[in-house]
Write a protein that holds these residues in place. Structure first.
Motif, mmCIF file in Angstrom:
data_model
loop_
_atom_site.group_PDB
_atom_site.id
_atom_site.type_symbol
_atom_site.label_atom_id
_atom_site.label_comp_id
_atom_site.label_asym_id
_atom_site.label_seq_id
_atom_site.Cartn_x
_atom_site.Cartn_y
_atom_site.Cartn_z
ATOM 1 N N UNK A 204 0.849 -1.203 0.000
ATOM 2 C CA UNK A 204 0.000 0.000 0.000
ATOM 3 C C UNK A 204 0.882 1.250 0.000
ATOM 4 N N UNK A 205 1.901 1.233 0.864
ATOM 5 C CA UNK A 205 2.805 2.379 0.928
ATOM 6 C C UNK A 205 3.479 2.612 -0.415
ATOM 7 N N UNK A 206 3.885 1.528 -1.052
ATOM 8 C CA UNK A 206 4.544 1.639 -2.359
ATOM 9 C C UNK A 206 3.619 2.236 -3.395
ATOM 10 N N UNK A 207 2.342 1.799 -3.392
ATOM 11 C CA UNK A 207 1.378 2.319 -4.360
ATOM 12 C C UNK A 207 1.111 3.800 -4.112
ATOM 13 N N UNK A 208 1.268 4.241 -2.881
ATOM 14 C CA UNK A 208 1.051 5.649 -2.574
ATOM 15 C C UNK A 208 2.246 6.505 -2.940
ATOM 16 N N UNK A 209 3.377 5.907 -3.236
ATOM 17 C CA UNK A 209 4.590 6.680 -3.510
ATOM 18 C C UNK A 209 4.736 6.931 -5.004
ATOM 19 N N UNK A 210 5.773 7.668 -5.348
ATOM 20 C CA UNK A 210 6.034 7.944 -6.761
ATOM 21 C C UNK A 210 6.501 6.701 -7.492
ATOM 22 N N UNK A 211 6.880 5.649 -6.722
ATOM 23 C CA UNK A 211 7.360 4.426 -7.364
ATOM 24 C C UNK A 211 6.215 3.478 -7.685
ATOM 25 N N UNK A 212 4.976 3.992 -7.614
ATOM 26 C CA UNK A 212 3.801 3.141 -7.809
ATOM 27 C C UNK A 212 3.855 2.278 -9.081
ATOM 28 N N UNK A 213 4.279 2.807 -10.241
ATOM 29 C CA UNK A 213 4.311 1.948 -11.435
ATOM 30 C C UNK A 213 5.171 0.699 -11.245
#
Lengths: 792, 160
Positions: A135-144
């Motif tokens: 979830x944290x990753x999807x919220x970050x700029x690295x989501x793709x």
């Protein structure tokens, strides 16, 4: 052209044609491996193979600095792409190891077979624990990236696979390139590793040229900054040493040739004497190269280089002949006076060189044969072809001035017992605690400048590349057995790493597990229904929709039925990465043997690993450097024994031909004193004796013997003694000019030879004059006819 | 575009709403944007997790979880195009935008809408559309629609 000179020039033309003819057919090789022995035992062969073309021997360490980081990163990537495309390299690693899309795709597809999943990774609690991070990753700029590699792999197994294959650890990644850690932010250094496609000097040199050309093309357009290319590693050393030696040889040969030329012209006042000196030299060169080609099937450039240096002393032969000729004398007269001493000197030189043929070190044996054939040919050409030509051309030294000066010089011999003092002191020094030691470190023979070695150590430490001083070999009949054997060792190795007792090592099995391990991992993967149920309860109470993990579930299902990945199925990029970790010996098929290579990153790690893994059946600990050094020591010791045997043969020859004990003592005393003084000078300079010193001492002893034997001739009139003294002084000056200049070389090997021979030749001249010649009192009493120099 | 290009530096607050197929609820992120001519762009996220993304020329620097990653945009054309959509708009760089996107401008100075559609197949595999809305020299909202249908809407409020 005057008529009498015509035969001389014809002979010169003939000799030159001979050289051209021989060298057109000679197979000239530059590969250092051709000079090394083959090795007897399996471990010796493995050591030598590793030295020759192992991953360490073909590894080029590349650094780029002098520009901002993004510029360097782009340069490094572009350079890697060009080098890969050139085909001159087996492997180019630039930190973009995952950049090859097909390689990345293959690793991703096989991720659940290649790396272990954490315990309980596929249970509901295990999966649930991974979700907050996603979830944290999807919220970050690295989501793709998280969508591509995170949702498809909640346990994060792919990261472990990628880490193993791209060599995580010390290096910092930036902009798709490796950067040296621990460097100031304003002075970044990009790093690359390249492995040349072939071993040896030639392919190494070509590979380096490729790197430099590619870099020059790329760096020209780079801005801002002025990027610099740093190169290190064995192929670089070999190429640079060869280049330095070539440059030295060209420069120094020119200097010594000009000085020898000047000396000859001054003494003989005739340009024709140059032809006289060149004829035996060229003939000996042709004969030497031909003999080596016939005996060994090729001539090594190192043999040629050192051999030509050794043949340089054959210039003495024609000079001795002309120097002793009286104006207008027929050849029989001169030959009668110097013939016996000349023949004995050549015989002794040949006997000494024959001892080199016995060496099991191919390089040394080749050099011995080269010098032997050359010396004998030069002597024969001088004696049989040159003698009549000299008479025809009317060559003789300029008439000498009054012999009173000579007698004054010879009076020095009354003090000759005093000369025993420096000789005794030399003996004392050598016998003392600061005496000579044999060089046993192969690396010290290397003509690599210290600055280059320092750069190599720096880049190697930054890259974490093992220096292959020591490797452990895990044996097996085939690749998969080796991988399985390595897996059996892995818990203990991991324990040592975790305890900090060794730096992390790279194992083939860490990249590619054995078939059995891959099958076991497949078997541990949950079936579709189990995983779906676990996933459903894992996402309860989270923002995730069930469909988010459908690709993950499909990949697990696919992984369960994949055929395990075999080495031969690897993407070429990955195969090249795995290759240095495996060593293959013997023919393919039945009888072949495979070894997994474990290269400790730090020098002390080898012993720790060997201690911990000692009981493993078949495990070999190969101390590459120590074994190579031991081999070298054995060959050096053997060479010295052969040298002693050669010395003994010379002794017998002297005893048989000279017969008179006093004269034998004089000649031997002169040589022994000169050798002692030379060795003492080497010891005082802190040198350690190498094979090259051995060659140099042999040269120096041969030259000294010439002097002593010519001084030791008896019953000579004043005029002849004066001719001998001035001729030998000329020979000595030529030797000093040649080897003294060599002592100025930047290449340690050449410098060592040059200094040894120069010091030795000067000492030999002094001692031969004092010990081998007669005391003035004896001379005046026994002055008899010059036509009978040897008393019956 | 010319009025956008006349602004030398910007400092703004943003609120971003992401609607992802994987998640039942949207994710809201907030933070600040900094832009300086010609090529400096900074996205500082404060929530839900702090991170900092700095682009200078072709160098991209990404700080999160105490780690720093750097990328060269030249080697990542898709990432570069994504950055260019925001930076090129703020810069009023129509030529730069046209390199990667088919650009369509609608509305007037009072309320305009800039639609960017990927030109390359590779970029289209990632991105369907970027739409920027604003008035005068102020962009107010950036919508990003990814190829898989996930959307992100960033609303921008200038800071003094």
């Amino acid at each position: 052209m005057s008529r009498p000179l015509r035969p001389l020039l014809l002979a010169l033309g003939l000799a030159a044609a001979l050289v051209a003819g021989v060298f057109a057919r000679v197979d000239l090789r530059a590969d250092m491996a051709d000079l090394l022995p083959q090795g007897v035992s399996l471990s010796q062969r493995l050591v030598l193979d590793t030295l020759r073309e192992g991953a360490a021997a073909t590894l080029v360490l590349i650094g780029i600095e002098g520009a901002p980081e993004p510029v360097l990163a782009r340069l490094a990537r572009d350079l890697a792409a060009r080098l890969t495309a050139s085909g001159a390299f087996r492997l180019v690693a630039d930190g973009g190891a995952g950049a090859d899309p097909a390689a990345l795709e293959q690793l991703f597809r096989y991720r659940y077979l290649l790396a272990p999943a954490p315990p309980a990774a596929f249970t509901a609690p295990g999966l649930h624990a991974a979700l907050p991070g996603l979830v944290a990753g999807l919220g970050s700029s690295a989501a793709p990236l998280v969508k591509r590699y995170g949702l498809t792999d909640p346990p994060g197994v792919f990261a472990a696979v990628l880490g193993a294959w791209t060599g995580e650890g010390r290096l910092r990644q930036s902009g798709g390139a490796w950067f040296a850690p621990d460097r100031p932010a304003d002075a970044p250094r990009a790093l690359l590793l390249a492995q040349t496609a072939g071993g040896g000097l030639e392919s190494g040199g070509a590979a380096l040229a490729t790197i430099r050309a590619a870099f020059a093309a790329l760096a020209g357009g780079a801005s801002p900054g002025h990027p610099r290319l740093l190169l290190a590693g064995p192929p670089v050393f070999a190429a640079e040493a060869a280049a330095a030696m070539r440059a030295d040889a060209h420069r120094l040969t020119l200097i010594s040739a000009v000085s020898v030329l000047a000396l000859l012209l001054w003494r003989f006042r005739s340009p024709a004497v140059l032809a006289v000196v060149l004829i035996p030299l060229l003939a000996s060169l042709a004969a030497a190269a031909l003999a080596v080609q016939l005996a060994f099937g090729f001539v090594h450039v190192v043999t040629l280089g050192f051999g030509m240096t050794m043949l340089g002393v054959t210039v003495d032969y024609p000079v001795l002949l002309i120097g002793h000729r009286k104006q207008g004398e027929a050849q029989a007269g001169t030959l009668r006076r110097i013939g016996p001493a000349f023949s004995l000197a050549v015989l002794c030189a040949a006997l000494g060189l024959t001892s080199m043929l016995g060496s099991a070190f191919p390089g040394l044996a080749q050099l011995g044969l080269f010098a032997l054939a050359g010396v004998v040919t030069a002597a024969a050409v001088t004696r049989f072809a040159l003698a009549p030509l000299i008479v025809a051309a009317g060559l003789a030294p300029v008439p000498l001035r009054a012999p009173e000066r000579l007698l004054r010089i010879e009076r020095l011999r009354r003090f000759r017992l005093w000369a025993l003092v420096p000789a005794g002191a030399a003996l004392g020094l050598l016998a003392g605690p600061h005496g000579l030691t044999l060089e046993t470190d192969l690396a010290r023979l290397s003509p690599v400048p210290p600055a280059a070695l320092a750069l190599d150590a720096e880049l190697r430490a930054e890259l974490g590349a093992p220096d292959m001083g020591e490797i452990l070999l895990v044996p097996g009949p085939d690749l998969d057995s080796v991988l399985a054997a390595e897996e059996a060792l892995m818990p203990r190795i991991a324990g040592l790493e975790a305890a900090g007792r060794i730096a992390p090592v790279t194992l083939a099995a860490r990249l590619l597990p054995s078939q059995a391990t891959q099958r076991a991992r497949q078997a541990a993967l949950p079936d579709a229904a189990t995983l779906a149920a676990a996933m459903e309860s894992a996402i309860a109470g989270t923002p995730f929709r069930a469909a988010a993990f459908a690709p993950f579930q499909a990949d697990i299902a696919a992984s369960r039925t994949l055929a395990p990945l075999r080495p031969q199925d690897l993407n070429p990029f990955l195969a090249a990465r795995l290759a240095p970790l495996m060593l293959h010996v013997g023919p393919s098929g039945a009888g072949e043997r495979w070894f997994g290579v474990i290269a400790p990153a730090r020098a002390a790690d080898g012993a720790v690993l060997a201690g911990a893994l000692g009981a493993t059946p078949g495990l070999m600990r190969l101390e590459v450097k120590a074994s190579a050094d031991a081999l070298l020591a054995a060959y050096t010791a053997q060479a010295w024994r052969w040298l002693a045997a050669g010395g003994l043969a010379v002794l017998v020859a002297l005893a048989l031909f000279l017969r008179d004990p006093a004269r034998i003592a004089g000649v031997l005393g002169a040589i022994a004193a000169a050798i002692l003084l030379t060795l003492a000078a080497l010891a005082a300079a802190g040198a350690r004796l190498t094979l090259f010193h051995l060659v140099a001492l042999q040269l120096m002893a041969g030259v000294g013997l010439d002097y002593a034997l010519f001084f030791a001739r008896r019953q000579l009139d004043t005029e002849e003694r004066a001719r001998t003294l001035s001729t030998l002084a000329l020979c000595n000056a030529m030797t000093l000019a040649t080897f003294g200049v060599l002592a100025l070389s930047r290449t340690p090997v050449l410098r060592g030879i040059g200094a040894t021979v120069a010091v030795g030749a000067l000492a030999a001249m002094v001692f031969a004059f004092l010990f081998a010649g007669e005391r003035p009192a004896t001379i005046s009493l026994s002055e008899r006819t010059e036509d009978d120099p040897w008393p019956r | 575009m010319a009025r956008l290009a006349a602004v030398p530096a910007r400092h703004a607050r943003f609120v971003e709403d992401k609607h992802l197929a994987a998640l039942a609820t949207p994710i809201e992120a907030r933070g600040e944007l900094v832009y300086r001519r010609p090529s400096h762009l900074e996205k500082i996220t404060i929530a839900p997790a702090p991170e900092r993304l700095v682009v200078d020329g072709t160098a991209l620097r990404f700080e999160h979880d105490g780690r720093v990653e750097t990328f060269d945009l030249v080697s990542r054309p898709e990432l570069a195009a994504l950055v260019e959509a925001v930076r090129g708009t703020l810069a009023g760089d129509l030529a730069g935008l046209s390199a990667s996107y088919a650009v369509a401008l609608a509305g007037d100075e009072g309320a305009w809408r800039l639609s960017l559609t990927p030109r390359s197949v590779a970029l289209a595999r990632l991105l369907r559309l970027v739409a920027v809305e604003g008035h005068g020299a102020e962009p107010e909202q950036i919508d990003i629609i990814e190829a898989d249908g996930d959307t992100a809407r960033m609303r921008i409020t200038p800071l003094p």
